[in-house]
Write an enzyme that holds these catalytic residues in place. Sequence first.
Site, mmCIF file in Angstrom:
data_model
loop_
_atom_site.group_PDB
_atom_site.id
_atom_site.type_symbol
_atom_site.label_atom_id
_atom_site.label_comp_id
_atom_site.label_asym_id
_atom_site.label_seq_id
_atom_site.Cartn_x
_atom_site.Cartn_y
_atom_site.Cartn_z
ATOM 1 C CG ASP A 30 -1.634 -1.303 1.446
ATOM 2 O OD1 ASP A 30 -2.026 -1.947 0.458
ATOM 3 O OD2 ASP A 30 -1.790 -1.699 2.627
ATOM 4 C CG ASN B 193 -15.768 -8.071 -0.070
ATOM 5 O OD1 ASN B 193 -16.018 -8.664 -1.110
ATOM 6 N ND2 ASN B 193 -15.690 -8.679 1.105
ATOM 7 C CD GLU C 119 -8.722 -3.068 -1.435
ATOM 8 O OE1 GLU C 119 -9.457 -3.247 -0.456
ATOM 9 O OE2 GLU C 119 -7.691 -3.748 -1.650
ATOM 10 C CG HIS D 277 -3.258 0.095 -1.864
ATOM 11 N ND1 HIS D 277 -4.272 -0.289 -1.029
ATOM 12 C CD2 HIS D 277 -2.950 1.357 -1.523
ATOM 13 C CE1 HIS D 277 -4.551 0.717 -0.195
ATOM 14 N NE2 HIS D 277 -3.760 1.731 -0.491
ATOM 15 N NE ARG E 162 0.038 -7.132 0.436
ATOM 16 C CZ ARG E 162 -1.048 -6.567 0.973
ATOM 17 N NH1 ARG E 162 -2.050 -6.207 0.200
ATOM 18 N NH2 ARG E 162 -1.121 -6.356 2.267
#
Length: 324
Positions: free
Chosen positions: A16, A158, A195, A259, A292
């Site tokens: 992120d 979601n 998101e 992200h 990640r």
Amino acid sequence: MTLNRWPNPLIEQRADPFILHVDKTWYFIASVPEYDRLEIRRASTLTGLADAEPVVVWRKHSQGPMSELIWAPELHRIDGTWIIYFAAAPTRTIKDGLFQHRMFALACTAEDPLSGEWRECGQIRVPIDSFALDATHFVHQGKNWYLWAQKDPHIPGNSNLYLAELDAPWSIKGEPVMLSKPEYEWECRGFSVNEGPAAIRHGSRLFVSYSASATDENYCMGLLWIDAEADPLIPANWQKSPVPVFTTSRENQQYGPGHNSFTVSETGEDLLVYHARNYTEIEGDPLYDPNRHTRIKSFSWERGLPVFGIPPADDTSNQRTVNR
């Protein structure tokens, strides 16, 4: 194989990622694998962030609403004040077993966000009290805007994307509007998710990128855009790409890119900041796999739209240490 002149990954085990460029300085903040703290790095060059010492500016509480799973922080400079947006959950119990994140803000009025005092501004309240995360800020039409992802219990899926004007850096004004919800097949693989939004202005349009689907190799990026003069609080003014704009590259062994945030290079070139893994064999919940990695790549503009291309392969030709 897509080439990339930037170190890839730039910083390992940071998901992120968010990079802010202010006054010839680059600031970096991201989720740490332990999900227990907020740390900032600073450097005078973009690639210098890899070797910059992380400074912890806040740690999770031992109990209460900010005591677990500190996710997706972003650092912003809003009207002279440093702001960190992040999501946090209350202490988990075996009984709930569900994510219960809400959005929070910290503020620092010192000139130096790494040494200044950060104060808690509390939860950012929105009309629906439900799972919410991934808040970002941008300035458009002379106003401060707040953009985030949230679950609406009355809408299947979601999380959706919502937009509101800011009254203060830690409070919205007016009624938020929903800009996007998962509707295409590529947004609903594993989980139905919109998101991680990020905004960028180019020419006569404002763009919002976002991430979709589960956080494994299905994770990918979508795109919304609007004419810069149009009212962003009218959902019908927004257009949405029916296809993803940045996806897994099996050839380059880059899985689940997303992200993202946007930054600029030393020469003012637009850069995509994102995370991705270089393997698919994940044991257990993908959220708890630490690999990640933060990556950056340049992108181009064609016919007024961003072209993100393909995630470039890992580049280990330089021997710099990028693990933190």
